[in-house]
Design a protein around this motif. Structure first.
Motif, PDB file in Angstrom:
ATOM      1  N   LYS A  90       0.841  -1.198   0.000  1.00  0.00           N
ATOM      2  CA  LYS A  90       0.000   0.000   0.000  1.00  0.00           C
ATOM      3  C   LYS A  90       0.880   1.254   0.000  1.00  0.00           C
ATOM      4  O   LYS A  90       0.624   2.204  -0.738  1.00  0.00           O
ATOM      5  N   LYS A  91       1.942   1.237   0.796  1.00  0.00           N
ATOM      6  CA  LYS A  91       2.855   2.379   0.843  1.00  0.00           C
ATOM      7  C   LYS A  91       3.543   2.594  -0.501  1.00  0.00           C
ATOM      8  O   LYS A  91       3.681   3.729  -0.962  1.00  0.00           O
ATOM      9  N   VAL A  92       3.964   1.505  -1.129  1.00  0.00           N
ATOM     10  CA  VAL A  92       4.610   1.607  -2.443  1.00  0.00           C
ATOM     11  C   VAL A  92       3.629   2.190  -3.461  1.00  0.00           C
ATOM     12  O   VAL A  92       3.980   3.089  -4.235  1.00  0.00           O
ATOM     13  N   PHE A  93       2.407   1.677  -3.461  1.00  0.00           N
ATOM     14  CA  PHE A  93       1.383   2.152  -4.391  1.00  0.00           C
ATOM     15  C   PHE A  93       1.105   3.634  -4.176  1.00  0.00           C
ATOM     16  O   PHE A  93       1.128   4.424  -5.116  1.00  0.00           O
ATOM     17  N   LEU A  94       0.861   4.020  -2.928  1.00  0.00           N
ATOM     18  CA  LEU A  94       0.534   5.416  -2.642  1.00  0.00           C
ATOM     19  C   LEU A  94       1.713   6.345  -2.891  1.00  0.00           C
ATOM     20  O   LEU A  94       1.528   7.473  -3.364  1.00  0.00           O
ATOM     21  N   SER A  95       2.921   5.892  -2.600  1.00  0.00           N
ATOM     22  CA  SER A  95       4.085   6.759  -2.826  1.00  0.00           C
ATOM     23  C   SER A  95       4.347   6.961  -4.311  1.00  0.00           C
ATOM     24  O   SER A  95       4.904   7.982  -4.712  1.00  0.00           O
ATOM     25  N   SER A  96       3.926   6.011  -5.157  1.00  0.00           N
ATOM     26  CA  SER A  96       4.075   6.210  -6.600  1.00  0.00           C
ATOM     27  C   SER A  96       3.096   7.277  -7.104  1.00  0.00           C
ATOM     28  O   SER A  96       3.366   7.947  -8.094  1.00  0.00           O
ATOM     29  N   LEU A  97       1.980   7.435  -6.409  1.00  0.00           N
ATOM     30  CA  LEU A  97       0.975   8.421  -6.806  1.00  0.00           C
ATOM     31  C   LEU A  97       1.136   9.751  -6.090  1.00  0.00           C
ATOM     32  O   LEU A  97       0.938  10.816  -6.678  1.00  0.00           O
ATOM     33  N   PHE A  98       1.454   9.677  -4.811  1.00  0.00           N
ATOM     34  CA  PHE A  98       1.592  10.874  -3.976  1.00  0.00           C
ATOM     35  C   PHE A  98       2.937  10.806  -3.254  1.00  0.00           C
ATOM     36  O   PHE A  98       3.000  10.432  -2.077  1.00  0.00           O
ATOM     37  N   PRO A  99       4.027  11.133  -3.950  1.00  0.00           N
ATOM     38  CA  PRO A  99       5.359  10.988  -3.356  1.00  0.00           C
ATOM     39  C   PRO A  99       5.547  11.863  -2.118  1.00  0.00           C
ATOM     40  O   PRO A  99       4.997  12.959  -2.027  1.00  0.00           O
ATOM     41  N   LEU A 100       6.317  11.349  -1.204  1.00  0.00           N
ATOM     42  CA  LEU A 100       6.658  12.102   0.003  1.00  0.00           C
ATOM     43  C   LEU A 100       7.641  13.206  -0.356  1.00  0.00           C
ATOM     44  O   LEU A 100       8.580  12.988  -1.127  1.00  0.00           O
ATOM     45  N   THR A 101       7.423  14.373   0.213  1.00  0.00           N
ATOM     46  CA  THR A 101       8.377  15.466   0.026  1.00  0.00           C
ATOM     47  C   THR A 101       9.554  15.238   0.969  1.00  0.00           C
ATOM     48  O   THR A 101       9.467  14.422   1.904  1.00  0.00           O
ATOM     49  N   ASP A 102      10.641  15.959   0.753  1.00  0.00           N
ATOM     50  CA  ASP A 102      11.795  15.843   1.641  1.00  0.00           C
ATOM     51  C   ASP A 102      11.417  16.222   3.067  1.00  0.00           C
ATOM     52  O   ASP A 102      11.851  15.578   4.029  1.00  0.00           O
ATOM     53  N   ASN A 103      10.597  17.243   3.208  1.00  0.00           N
ATOM     54  CA  ASN A 103      10.162  17.679   4.535  1.00  0.00           C
ATOM     55  C   ASN A 103       9.315  16.597   5.218  1.00  0.00           C
ATOM     56  O   ASN A 103       9.460  16.353   6.414  1.00  0.00           O
ATOM     57  N   GLN A 104       8.428  15.944   4.469  1.00  0.00           N
ATOM     58  CA  GLN A 104       7.605  14.870   5.038  1.00  0.00           C
ATOM     59  C   GLN A 104       8.477  13.693   5.461  1.00  0.00           C
ATOM     60  O   GLN A 104       8.226  13.080   6.499  1.00  0.00           O
ATOM     61  N   LYS A 105       9.487  13.390   4.668  1.00  0.00           N
ATOM     62  CA  LYS A 105      10.412  12.318   5.041  1.00  0.00           C
ATOM     63  C   LYS A 105      11.157  12.677   6.309  1.00  0.00           C
ATOM     64  O   LYS A 105      11.307  11.846   7.208  1.00  0.00           O
ATOM     65  N   LYS A 106      11.614  13.911   6.380  1.00  0.00           N
ATOM     66  CA  LYS A 106      12.374  14.386   7.544  1.00  0.00           C
ATOM     67  C   LYS A 106      11.524  14.334   8.806  1.00  0.00           C
ATOM     68  O   LYS A 106      11.969  13.876   9.853  1.00  0.00           O
ATOM     69  N   LEU A 107      10.278  14.776   8.706  1.00  0.00           N
ATOM     70  CA  LEU A 107       9.372  14.808   9.851  1.00  0.00           C
ATOM     71  C   LEU A 107       8.635  13.487  10.064  1.00  0.00           C
ATOM     72  O   LEU A 107       7.848  13.366  11.006  1.00  0.00           O
TER      73      LEU A 107
END
Length: 184
Positions: A90-107
Motif C-alpha cells: 500500500k505504501k509503495v502504491f501510494l508513494s508512486s501516486l503521492f510521493p513524500l516530500t523531503d520535509n515529510q520524510k524528515k518529519l
C-alpha cells in the motif's frame, strides 16, 4: 490540407468513428493511448439517419468489439479484487501516486492524500468492506478521493473538468496502470 477541410464540411460524407477501449478517456493523452492499435474501430457514415444506418452487420461488429475490448478489463479488475495488499505494498502504491516530500520524510509525516485514501478504505462509499484490503479497494479509494476532493477551482463546470481532464484525471490513469503492474 485545404482540400481535406472542404471535404469535412460536406454533410453526409464523413463517418462517425467508434472505438472501444478499457481506458477511460479523460484527455488527449488517454485518447491517444485508447486509440493505439486501431483494430477496434467501427465507422458509420454520418447522416441524419445515422441510427437507421446501423444495420445488423454493424451492430454485430460493435458487439464483437465490445466483448474483445472489455474482456481484458474484466480480467484486470478481477485480479485486482483478488489481490490482497500488505501495508508495505500500500505504501509503495501510494508513494508512486503521492510521493513524500523531503520535509515529510524528515518529519516522518505522511501526505494528506494518504490519510484521505485510508479514510475512504474504511468507509462504505467505494466498495464492500470485504474488498478494503485488496488492490481493487485501494484503487477505488484513490479514484474516490480524486473525484470528490474539494477544490479551490470555481465555476459550475470545475468539478466535472477536474474529474475528466488535467492532472487529477491523469493521476487516476496512473493509479490504474500501477494497480495492473502490481497484479503481474
Amino acid at each position: 490540407m485545404k482540400r481535406l477541410g472542404a471535404w469535412k464540411r460536406r454533410a453526409g460524407v464523413g463517418a462517425v468513428s467508434m472505438r472501444f477501449t478499457p481506458i477511460r478517456v479523460v484527455c488527449q493523452n488517454t485518447l491517444n493511448l485508447a486509440s493505439k492499435g486501431g483494430e477496434n474501430v467501427a465507422n458509420v457514415r454520418h447522416s441524419r439517419n445515422i441510427r437507421d444506418r446501423m444495420n445488423d452487420e454493424q451492430v454485430s461488429i460493435l458487439l464483437k468489439l465490445i466483448g474483445e475490448t472489455f474482456e481484458p478489463a474484466q480480467k484486470y479488475f478481477r485480479a485486482m479484487a483478488l489481490k490482497k495488499v500488505s501495508d508495505d505494498q500500500k505504501k509503495v502504491f501510494l508513494s508512486s501516486l503521492f510521493p513524500l516530500t523531503d520535509n515529510q520524510k524528515k518529519l516522518k509525516k505522511l501526505p494528506c492524500r494518504w490519510h484521505m485514501v485510508e479514510k475512504a478504505l474504511v468507509g462504505d462509499h467505494i466498495s464492500p468492506i470485504s474488498t478494503g484490503d485488496t488492490l481493487w479497494g485501494l484503487y477505488n479509494a484513490v479514484t474516490r478521493v480524486e473525484d470528490y476532493r474539494e477544490t479551490r477551482e470555481g465555476g459550475k463546470d470545475s468539478h466535472l473538468t477536474r474529474v475528466w481532464f488535467g492532472p487529477r484525471a491523469d493521476l487516476k490513469v496512473k493509479a490504474l496502470k500501477e494497480a495492473i503492474a502490481l497484479c503481474a
